[in-house]
Design a protein around this motif. Structure first.
Motif, PDB file in Angstrom:
ATOM      1  N   ILE A   1       0.835  -1.209   0.000  1.00 11.67           N
ATOM      2  CA  ILE A   1       0.000   0.000   0.000  1.00 11.67           C
ATOM      3  C   ILE A   1       0.866   1.254   0.000  1.00 11.67           C
ATOM      4  N   HIS A   2       2.000   1.197   0.696  1.00  9.75           N
ATOM      5  CA  HIS A   2       2.879   2.355   0.773  1.00  9.75           C
ATOM      6  C   HIS A   2       3.637   2.590  -0.526  1.00  9.75           C
ATOM      7  N   ASN A   3       3.831   1.550  -1.330  1.00  8.06           N
ATOM      8  CA  ASN A   3       4.548   1.716  -2.599  1.00  8.06           C
ATOM      9  C   ASN A   3       3.770   2.628  -3.554  1.00  8.06           C
ATOM     10  N   LYS A   4       4.459   3.066  -4.579  1.00  6.10           N
ATOM     11  CA  LYS A   4       3.820   3.957  -5.551  1.00  6.10           C
ATOM     12  C   LYS A   4       2.647   3.270  -6.233  1.00  6.10           C
TER      13      LYS A   4
ATOM     14  N   LYS B   1      -4.328   3.886  -1.147  1.00  7.94           N
ATOM     15  CA  LYS B   1      -4.227   5.019  -0.217  1.00  7.94           C
ATOM     16  C   LYS B   1      -5.327   6.047  -0.513  1.00  7.94           C
ATOM     17  N   GLY B   2      -5.629   6.251  -1.807  1.00 12.55           N
ATOM     18  CA  GLY B   2      -6.685   7.192  -2.168  1.00 12.55           C
ATOM     19  C   GLY B   2      -8.040   6.749  -1.647  1.00 12.55           C
ATOM     20  N   LEU B   3      -8.331   5.438  -1.706  1.00 14.09           N
ATOM     21  CA  LEU B   3      -9.605   4.912  -1.222  1.00 14.09           C
ATOM     22  C   LEU B   3      -9.698   5.036   0.300  1.00 14.09           C
ATOM     23  N   ILE B   4      -8.588   4.760   0.968  1.00 15.01           N
ATOM     24  CA  ILE B   4      -8.563   4.889   2.435  1.00 15.01           C
ATOM     25  C   ILE B   4      -8.779   6.344   2.839  1.00 15.01           C
ATOM     26  N   LYS B   5      -8.112   7.260   2.131  1.00 15.11           N
ATOM     27  CA  LYS B   5      -8.259   8.682   2.432  1.00 15.11           C
ATOM     28  C   LYS B   5      -9.695   9.144   2.210  1.00 15.11           C
ATOM     29  N   ALA B   6     -10.329   8.629   1.165  1.00 18.63           N
ATOM     30  CA  ALA B   6     -11.716   8.998   0.879  1.00 18.63           C
ATOM     31  C   ALA B   6     -12.628   8.605   2.032  1.00 18.63           C
ATOM     32  N   TRP B   7     -12.422   7.419   2.567  1.00 24.68           N
ATOM     33  CA  TRP B   7     -13.234   6.973   3.698  1.00 24.68           C
ATOM     34  C   TRP B   7     -12.970   7.832   4.934  1.00 24.68           C
ATOM     35  N   ALA B   8     -11.693   8.167   5.173  1.00 25.27           N
ATOM     36  CA  ALA B   8     -11.352   8.979   6.343  1.00 25.27           C
ATOM     37  C   ALA B   8     -12.032  10.345   6.278  1.00 25.27           C
ATOM     38  N   GLU B   9     -11.993  10.993   5.106  1.00 25.54           N
ATOM     39  CA  GLU B   9     -12.597  12.313   4.978  1.00 25.54           C
ATOM     40  C   GLU B   9     -14.119  12.240   5.004  1.00 25.54           C
TER      41      GLU B   9
END
Length: 237
Positions: free
Chosen positions: A62-65, A71-79
């Protein structure tokens, strides 16, 4: 404004391989579960740990490019839910919490957490005991306790008359007088200056061994030995 998680998932799946689609759906499902259980933790470390347990992408993936979509999907859920994407470091009495979180095997992670919890409990109990203070430890020597009596049994082997006579001479009044020594009530042998030559019980122990009272009355000399760890006395003709 970040896209809604539902819309972002559908958009990412359009260009993803079948394997990546399954991984994206797994990440989406884990984030949804976090929201439903009331957790605000949408950090990559937490989501990746749960995903890895279910056969999904690891934290490194997940941390790799190539993991930007995850990471974008996780960020969407967080916001969308008011969560956070960085794990907040909590002050804990357990300094090993961060290390435990790095253990990928859930069973091992749970076992280590249990062991450390027991360790913390014992530390608290020790602290309470120390706080009470004024505890007295009995430092008196064990020699102050009553001594066990020596059991005398018939012998199979033992000391010969010449050996008994040598012991008798070692505690005789003649030897003590010639050496300028004396014997006190505790069986010690002292020199003229009062310094202890032999410790308490020396004289009395030897006299018990040689049966001096019996010998002084004209009885045959005793033959002394050890049988199964116990002192033995028999008569020697």
């Amino acid at each position: 404004m970040t896209m809604h998680p539902d819309d972002l998932l559908e958009q990412l799946k359009k260009t993803a391989t079948a394997r990546k689609k399954r991984s994206l759906e797994l990440i989406y499902e884990i984030c949804r579960e976090q929201y439903e259980r009331g957790s605000r933790d949408f950090s990559v470390a937490t989501i990746a740990r749960i995903a890895a347990d279910r056969g999904g992408p690891s934290k490194g993936a997940i941390h790799n490019k190539t993991g930007d979509d995850y990471k974008g999907l996780i960020k969407a859920w967080a916001e969308h839910t008011g969560g956070v994407t960085r794990k907040v470091r909590q002050v804990s009495e357990n300094p090993y919490s961060a290390l435990i979180e790095k253990i990928e095997n859930p069973a091992l992670r749970s076992m280590m957490a249990g062991l450390l919890a027991e360790n913390r409990q014992m530390r608290r109990e020790i602290t309470l005991l120390k706080a009470e203070g004024n505890r007295v430890i009995d430092m008196r020597p064990r020699s102050a306790e009553p001594r066990e009596a020596i059991q005398v049994l018939p012998a199979t082997t033992g000391l010969y008359p010449s050996e008994i006579e040598a012991l008798r001479h070692a505690v005789s009044d003649r030897l003590l007088k010639n050496e300028g020594w004396s014997c006190d009530a505790e069986g010690r042998v002292l020199n003229e200056a009062g310094r202890v030559i032999f410790k308490a019980g020396y004289v009395s122990a030897i006299r018990k061994i040689i049966g001096e009272k019996a010998s002084s009355e004209g009885s045959p000399a005793n033959r002394i030995g050890v049988n199964n760890g116990k002192l033995d006395v028999t008569d020697v003709e």
